[in-house]
Design a protein around this motif. Structure first.
Motif, PDB file in Angstrom:
ATOM      1  N   GLU A 275      27.404  12.438  38.902  1.00  0.00           N
ATOM      2  CA  GLU A 275      26.559  11.582  38.065  1.00  0.00           C
ATOM      3  C   GLU A 275      26.885  11.946  36.618  1.00  0.00           C
ATOM      4  O   GLU A 275      26.589  13.067  36.182  1.00  0.00           O
ATOM      5  CB  GLU A 275      25.083  11.862  38.335  1.00  0.00           C
ATOM      6  CG  GLU A 275      24.665  11.582  39.757  1.00  0.00           C
ATOM      7  CD  GLU A 275      23.257  12.094  40.019  1.00  0.00           C
ATOM      8  OE1 GLU A 275      22.324  11.279  40.107  1.00  0.00           O
ATOM      9  OE2 GLU A 275      23.094  13.327  40.109  1.00  0.00           O
ATOM     10  N   THR A 276      27.487  11.020  35.905  1.00  0.00           N
ATOM     11  CA  THR A 276      27.974  11.396  34.568  1.00  0.00           C
ATOM     12  C   THR A 276      26.824  11.588  33.562  1.00  0.00           C
ATOM     13  O   THR A 276      27.025  12.180  32.505  1.00  0.00           O
ATOM     14  CB  THR A 276      28.970  10.363  34.012  1.00  0.00           C
ATOM     15  OG1 THR A 276      28.281   9.130  33.849  1.00  0.00           O
ATOM     16  CG2 THR A 276      30.163  10.183  34.907  1.00  0.00           C
ATOM     17  N   ASN A 277      25.652  11.105  33.895  1.00  0.00           N
ATOM     18  CA  ASN A 277      24.503  11.309  32.993  1.00  0.00           C
ATOM     19  C   ASN A 277      23.877  12.700  33.151  1.00  0.00           C
ATOM     20  O   ASN A 277      22.997  13.082  32.400  1.00  0.00           O
ATOM     21  CB  ASN A 277      23.424  10.246  33.248  1.00  0.00           C
ATOM     22  CG  ASN A 277      22.947  10.255  34.691  1.00  0.00           C
ATOM     23  OD1 ASN A 277      23.742  10.448  35.603  1.00  0.00           O
ATOM     24  ND2 ASN A 277      21.656  10.072  34.912  1.00  0.00           N
ATOM     25  N   ARG A 278      24.331  13.445  34.178  1.00  0.00           N
ATOM     26  CA  ARG A 278      23.763  14.778  34.439  1.00  0.00           C
ATOM     27  C   ARG A 278      24.722  15.866  33.956  1.00  0.00           C
ATOM     28  O   ARG A 278      25.935  15.725  34.105  1.00  0.00           O
ATOM     29  CB  ARG A 278      23.533  14.991  35.938  1.00  0.00           C
ATOM     30  CG  ARG A 278      22.610  13.984  36.569  1.00  0.00           C
ATOM     31  CD  ARG A 278      21.180  14.181  36.107  1.00  0.00           C
ATOM     32  NE  ARG A 278      20.334  13.106  36.618  1.00  0.00           N
ATOM     33  CZ  ARG A 278      19.143  12.804  36.108  1.00  0.00           C
ATOM     34  NH1 ARG A 278      18.667  13.473  35.065  1.00  0.00           N
ATOM     35  NH2 ARG A 278      18.437  11.828  36.617  1.00  0.00           N
ATOM     36  N   TYR A 279      24.145  16.958  33.461  1.00  0.00           N
ATOM     37  CA  TYR A 279      24.979  18.099  33.103  1.00  0.00           C
ATOM     38  C   TYR A 279      25.666  18.625  34.362  1.00  0.00           C
ATOM     39  O   TYR A 279      25.131  18.506  35.473  1.00  0.00           O
ATOM     40  CB  TYR A 279      24.123  19.213  32.494  1.00  0.00           C
ATOM     41  CG  TYR A 279      23.723  18.938  31.064  1.00  0.00           C
ATOM     42  CD1 TYR A 279      24.668  19.051  30.047  1.00  0.00           C
ATOM     43  CD2 TYR A 279      22.426  18.566  30.733  1.00  0.00           C
ATOM     44  CE1 TYR A 279      24.315  18.795  28.729  1.00  0.00           C
ATOM     45  CE2 TYR A 279      22.066  18.317  29.421  1.00  0.00           C
ATOM     46  CZ  TYR A 279      23.013  18.429  28.417  1.00  0.00           C
ATOM     47  OH  TYR A 279      22.672  18.175  27.127  1.00  0.00           O
TER      48      TYR A 279
ATOM     49  N   SER B  49      32.062  18.496  35.189  1.00  0.00           N
ATOM     50  CA  SER B  49      31.925  18.310  36.645  1.00  0.00           C
ATOM     51  C   SER B  49      33.252  17.911  37.290  1.00  0.00           C
ATOM     52  O   SER B  49      33.569  18.331  38.407  1.00  0.00           O
ATOM     53  CB  SER B  49      30.908  17.204  36.937  1.00  0.00           C
ATOM     54  OG  SER B  49      29.679  17.534  36.368  1.00  0.00           O
TER      55      SER B  49
END
Ligand SMILES: Cc1ncc(COP(=O)(O)O)c(C=O)c1O
Length: 387
Positions: free
Chosen positions: A60-64, A269
């Protein structure tokens, strides 16, 4: 110089990566990049597909990213144990710290040991330049000693006396590469004995960036030596230079310090996923190594036939080429011409003050290297080389 910048940084030049085709420094569009010791082979398509799937379905690119790297550290520990023939429980995640390339770990080690006027580092030149470069950017003094001209063994007498002279600040870290870059030699028994003799207040960093090519490691000794750490990277044999993943293996206390000084989300990630996929598919990736080593042997044999060249043995995926000495013409000037000619032909190699470092590439690249080195030497002025 900007008035708010630290005065010693004025003498620094920024690290110059090898030129890409869109820079002003023109290089042929199709050049052989044999200057940075990467694997010549990209990740196989099937692994890129797995990675793409992970990117689309899992990340999920919105998550660190996972800032603790736990899964990756466990996978690395398993590989480290296996590759050194140790019990599967010998090293665990607590013995591993992961960096944005091993360059980041070198900087973390410097921060953890020498910063604030507490220590200097010792290196034996020629060696990997980033130890000195990163130390200087942190204001850490660099003590240098030389190497034997024939077999490139560290000048151990000079190294020992540098430590005994007790410079201010004292030497806190000794950096060695096993096998060394650019000279391609593995640590000798005498060098290892000297490293073992160093006092506990000196950290010994053994950089095994090329372990998968050399298959020589000191990992087996690490458990008894709490002042030693090993650096490794996914940038070479594991074919992930673009994604920047390196790791440090050491005793838990040293690793805990590295974890303290690193940035919280130092690995994207995508890079974590790629390193995991590379480890899961290590047999496939490391399969190319015997071929690279046999190409290296061919390259050394063929280049050694040229009377102007001196090629030394290599324990890794690059070779170090020097010119036979010729008092009438300075070597460094001739090396520069040779380097420039190779670049004009389309082969990038690494120019050093005493020699050229050439990465072993694909069979096609290596055969071009041979032809181009021969052509470049043929076209040199006769007084520039000794025949
Ligand atoms: C000896 C040595 N250590 C470390 C590195 C840097 O590796 P990374 O790409 O993991 O920063 C290199 C890269 O050339 C190297 O030669």
């Amino acid at each position: 110089m900007l008035p708010f910048i630290r005065s010693d940084l004025a003498q620094f030049t920024a690290y110059k990566p090898h030129p890409s085709s869109d820079t002003a420094e023109a290089v042929p569009a199709q050049f052989d990049r044999l200057d940075t010791n990467e694997s010549p082979y990209d990740l196989p398509a099937e692994l890129k597909e797995k990675l793409a799937w992970t990117y689309q379905q899992v990340i999920e690119t919105n998550r660190y990213p996972d800032g603790g790297h736990e899964t990756l550290k466990e996978a690395i520990a398993e590989y480290v144990n296996e590759s050194a023939g140790l019990a599967s429980s010998a090293f665990t995640a607590a013995n591993i710290s992961v960096g944005n390339g091993s360059d980041e770990l070198i900087r973390s080690l410097l921060i953890a040991t020498c910063l604030g006027g507490e220590g200097s580092i010792l290196v034996a030149n020629p060696t990997f330049s980033m130890y000195g470069i990163l130390a200087k950017t942190l204001g850490i003094p660099v003590v240098t000693v030389g190497r034997n001209e024939t077999n490139f063994e560290i000048d151990l007498k000079a190294a020992q006396s540098a430590i005994e002279q007790n410079p201010n600040p004292p030497i806190r870290v000794v950096f060695v590469v096993h096998p060394n870059s650019p000279t391609a030699n593995a640590l000798t028994a005498a060098e290892l004995a000297w490293l073992r003799s160093l006092p506990k207040h000196i950290l010994v960093v053994i950089d095994e960036a090329y372990f998968e090519f050399s298959q020589t490691t000191i990992i087996g000794e690490l458990a008894q030596r709490h002042n030693w750490v090993v650096l490794r990277t996914f940038s070479k044999a594991f074919r992930l230079a673009a994604l920047r993943v390196g790791y440090c293996v050491g005793n838990q206390d040293a690793i805990a310090i590295l974890e303290k000084v690193r940035l919280p989300y130092n690995l994207p990630s995508f890079s974590i996923a790629a390193a995991l996929i590379a480890l899961q598919n290590r047999t496939l990736l490391l399969d190319s190594i015997p071929q690279i080593l046999s190409e290296r042997a061919k390259l050394i044999t063929a280049l050694s036939l040229h009377p102007a060249l001196e090629i030394t043995a290599s324990a890794t995926n690059f070779i170090y080429l020097r010119l036979q000495s010729n008092a009438s013409h300075p070597q460094d000037a001739t090396l520069k011409i040779l380097n420039q000619k190779l670049r004009n032909y389309g082969t990038l190699v690494r120019l050093l003050s005493d020699g050229l470092r050439i990465t072993v590439g694909t069979p096609e690249e290596n055969s071009r290297t041979l032809n181009r080195v021969n052509a470049a030497l043929t076209n040199l002025e006769p007084q520039q080389i000794s025949q």
